[in-house]
Design an enzyme around this catalytic site. Structure first.
Site, PDB file in Angstrom:
ATOM      1  N   ARG A  59      19.141   8.420  -5.305  1.00 50.68           N
ATOM      2  CA  ARG A  59      19.795   8.099  -4.017  1.00 50.68           C
ATOM      3  C   ARG A  59      19.334   6.744  -3.483  1.00 50.68           C
ATOM      4  O   ARG A  59      20.027   6.101  -2.702  1.00 50.68           O
ATOM      5  CB  ARG A  59      19.562   9.217  -2.985  1.00 50.68           C
ATOM      6  CG  ARG A  59      20.205   8.953  -1.629  1.00 50.68           C
ATOM      7  CD  ARG A  59      20.546  10.226  -0.855  1.00 50.68           C
ATOM      8  NE  ARG A  59      19.511  11.221  -0.926  1.00 50.68           N
ATOM      9  CZ  ARG A  59      18.382  11.231  -0.207  1.00 50.68           C
ATOM     10  NH1 ARG A  59      18.157  10.262   0.655  1.00 50.68           N
ATOM     11  NH2 ARG A  59      17.498  12.185  -0.345  1.00 50.68           N
ATOM     12  N   TYR A 112      43.615   1.933   6.348  1.00 45.78           N
ATOM     13  CA  TYR A 112      43.730   3.146   5.534  1.00 45.78           C
ATOM     14  C   TYR A 112      43.486   4.356   6.464  1.00 45.78           C
ATOM     15  O   TYR A 112      42.600   4.316   7.329  1.00 45.78           O
ATOM     16  CB  TYR A 112      42.711   3.091   4.394  1.00 45.78           C
ATOM     17  CG  TYR A 112      42.531   4.424   3.718  1.00 45.78           C
ATOM     18  CD1 TYR A 112      43.602   5.070   3.115  1.00 45.78           C
ATOM     19  CD2 TYR A 112      41.294   5.056   3.706  1.00 45.78           C
ATOM     20  CE1 TYR A 112      43.442   6.305   2.516  1.00 45.78           C
ATOM     21  CE2 TYR A 112      41.124   6.288   3.110  1.00 45.78           C
ATOM     22  CZ  TYR A 112      42.212   6.913   2.516  1.00 45.78           C
ATOM     23  OH  TYR A 112      42.054   8.140   1.937  1.00 45.78           O
ATOM     24  N   ASP A 186      37.736  -5.122   4.576  1.00 44.27           N
ATOM     25  CA  ASP A 186      38.035  -4.234   3.447  1.00 44.27           C
ATOM     26  C   ASP A 186      38.882  -5.043   2.464  1.00 44.27           C
ATOM     27  O   ASP A 186      40.017  -5.415   2.771  1.00 44.27           O
ATOM     28  CB  ASP A 186      38.783  -2.989   3.959  1.00 44.27           C
ATOM     29  CG  ASP A 186      39.066  -1.990   2.852  1.00 44.27           C
ATOM     30  OD1 ASP A 186      39.254  -2.408   1.693  1.00 44.27           O
ATOM     31  OD2 ASP A 186      39.119  -0.778   3.151  1.00 44.27           O
ATOM     32  N   LYS A 211      39.901   2.022  -6.697  1.00 44.67           N
ATOM     33  CA  LYS A 211      41.188   1.367  -6.915  1.00 44.67           C
ATOM     34  C   LYS A 211      41.071   0.292  -8.005  1.00 44.67           C
ATOM     35  O   LYS A 211      40.718   0.613  -9.115  1.00 44.67           O
ATOM     36  CB  LYS A 211      41.678   0.808  -5.578  1.00 44.67           C
ATOM     37  CG  LYS A 211      41.592   1.818  -4.416  1.00 44.67           C
ATOM     38  CD  LYS A 211      42.484   3.007  -4.655  1.00 44.67           C
ATOM     39  CE  LYS A 211      42.502   4.147  -3.696  1.00 44.67           C
ATOM     40  NZ  LYS A 211      41.511   4.524  -2.795  1.00 44.67           N
TER      41      LYS A 211
HETATM   42  C1  PLP Z   1      42.180   0.081   1.784  1.00 43.59           C
HETATM   43  C2  PLP Z   1      41.369   1.309   1.519  1.00 43.59           C
HETATM   44  N1  PLP Z   1      40.090   1.357   1.956  1.00 43.59           N
HETATM   45  C3  PLP Z   1      39.327   2.436   1.758  1.00 43.59           C
HETATM   46  C4  PLP Z   1      39.808   3.558   1.115  1.00 43.59           C
HETATM   47  C5  PLP Z   1      38.923   4.764   0.932  1.00 43.59           C
HETATM   48  O1  PLP Z   1      38.459   4.796  -0.380  1.00 43.59           O
HETATM   49  P1  PLP Z   1      38.043   6.143  -1.154  1.00 43.59           P
HETATM   50  O2  PLP Z   1      39.277   6.949  -1.333  1.00 43.59           O
HETATM   51  O3  PLP Z   1      37.462   5.620  -2.427  1.00 43.59           O
HETATM   52  O4  PLP Z   1      37.044   6.837  -0.300  1.00 43.59           O
HETATM   53  C6  PLP Z   1      41.120   3.550   0.628  1.00 43.59           C
HETATM   54  C7  PLP Z   1      41.663   4.726  -0.080  1.00 43.59           C
HETATM   55  O5  PLP Z   1      42.824   4.817  -0.384  1.00 43.59           O
HETATM   56  C8  PLP Z   1      41.918   2.398   0.838  1.00 43.59           C
HETATM   57  O6  PLP Z   1      43.201   2.339   0.426  1.00 43.59           O
END
Ligand code: PLP
Length: 397
Positions: A59, A112, A186, A211
């Site tokens: 961790r 998101y 992000d 992704k």
């Molecule tokens: C732009 C964006 N940020 C964060 C996330 C969250 O990621 P995770 O699903 O890996 O927790 C997503 C998920 O689709 C996303 O599209």
């Protein structure tokens, strides 16, 4: 290896790698161990006190994950990176480190869905104030800054309407007001192959590595990237104590494998998305296409400045609204109905009922997410096959 001056593709393969002195393995071994053995009680004490380098417990750090973190830091141009068990693990570990009761966060309204939920329904329960605004409107950013503001949080391109925010302009404005405020970006939709927010003035980059970074639809992971001091705080507080969202070493290995081809994959994702966007724009059944590569896109010029290419994501609305959009999605035969993005397979979904179901109808409207909006992640298939699939389904409407 000294690879600061190397190209992106070279870094994706070589940066951060540690020579395997025991067996000479070419690829980074999977250290699938939860804990690490100390020679003595005294040595364990020294490691906990930070007086001696070495691993303690996964961790807190793991050799496979460390290679991955060094590589992602190099790709984003950050001093350090922290790998997490998901994108949400990265975002929550980061924000719990920055914010505390009585502090204020400015966030873009288009995020998101689960990030929006964290900021709208989660973090506010603990006394953190959040204002949702449009960060592409610099006056709105300026007028919402307060003495207790600790972070400005944004996505660009934003999920799911591909809105573009000028990272350099926002970062300058925020830092002129107070250099301590963290601009958190992000970068999931662009990936570091197309955009490096830290070079544009942002303080922290977060990723859903589920992704593009992994790219093969078989891992859930995330990253926080930034200055070494800050990443140390996120590791030892946000992740260690608050979320515990640690990445598994096997997932770290899979990510190392995926990253080797990131640059090549992104080129194909961009090519497919740009050709699909052009095709959709011409089709009579399509009302609106959101793709930053289109000259008609509001953020096109900013995207052209801050991105190397326009990405593999697009969204669109068909004539006839939500019902027609759903009919289209259900008629597709090659493009797969699924959430997530950045995989080899092209994926299509309906944000209002899926990824953005955490927004109320009013919040969707305020954030520019139309009820009939369809989001498409252009995969790595041959472009003509994807367009043929879309054309057949659209012609039926
Ligand atoms: C732009 C964006 N940020 C964060 C996330 C969250 O990621 P995770 O699903 O890996 O927790 C997503 C998920 O689709 C996303 O599209």
């Amino acid at each position: 290896m000294k690879n600061d001056a190397c190209g992106f593709g070279t870094k994706a393969i070589h940066a951060g790698n540690v020579k395997d002195l025991q067996y000479g393995a070419l690829t980074t071994p999977i250290y699938q161990s939860s804990t690490f053995v100390f020679d003595s009680c005294e040595q364990g004490g020294r490691r906990f006190a930070g007086a001696e380098n070495g691993y303690i417990y996964t961790r807190l750090g793991n050799p496979t994950t460390s290679v991955l973190e060094s590589k992602v830091a190099a790709l984003e141009g950050g001093e350090a990176a922290l790998a997490t068990a998901s994108g949400m693990g990265a975002i929550s570990s980061c924000l719990w480190t920055i914010a505390s009761a009585g502090k204020h966060i400015i966030a873009d309204g288009t995020l998101y869905g689960c990030t929006f939920a964290l900021l709208n329904h989660g973090i506010q329960r603990y006394g953190v104030d959040v204002d949702f605004i449009d960060t592409s409107d610099l006056d709105a950013v300026k007028s919402h800054l307060r003495p207790n503001t600790v972070a400005v949080y944004l996505e660009t391109p934003a999920n799911p309407n591909l809105k573009i925010t000028d990272i350099a302009e926002v970062s300058k404005l925020v830092h002129d007001y107070n250099s301590e405020i963290k601009v958190v970006c992000d970068n999931t939709f662009a990936s570091p192959a197309l955009q490096n927010p830290l070079f544009l003035g942002a303080d922290v980059v977060v990723h859903s590595a589920t992704k593009y970074l992994n790219g093969h639809g078989d891992v859930v992971a995330g990253f926080v990237v930034g200055k070494a001091d800050f990443i140390g705080q996120v590791r030892m507080f946000g992740l260690k104590d608050m979320t515990g969202a640690v990445l598994d070493p096997l997932a770290a290995f899979l990510l190392l494998r995926g990253l080797k081809t990131l640059e090549l994959r992104m080129a194909r994702h961009c090519e497919n998305a740009s050709k699909i966007a052009a095709f959709l724009s011409e089709h009579p059944a399509v009302e609106k296409v959101n793709y930053p590569g289109l000259k008609t896109h509001k953020g096109h010029e900013i995207a052209a400045r801050q991105m190397k290419d326009f990405g593999g994501m697009l969204s669109f609305e068909v004539r006839g609204g939500k019902e027609a959009g759903m009919k289209l999605v259900n008629a597709l035969q090659l493009i797969t109905v699924a959430v997530s993005l950045g995989d080899a397979e092209s994926l299509i979904e309906h944000p209002a009922s899926m990824t953005h179901a955490t927004y109320s109808a009013e919040e969707l409207a305020a954030s520019g997410i139309a009820p009939g909006l369809i989001r498409l992640s252009a995969g790595l298939e041959n472009t003509e096959d994807l367009i043929a699939d879309l054309k057949k389904a659209l012609d039926q409407l």
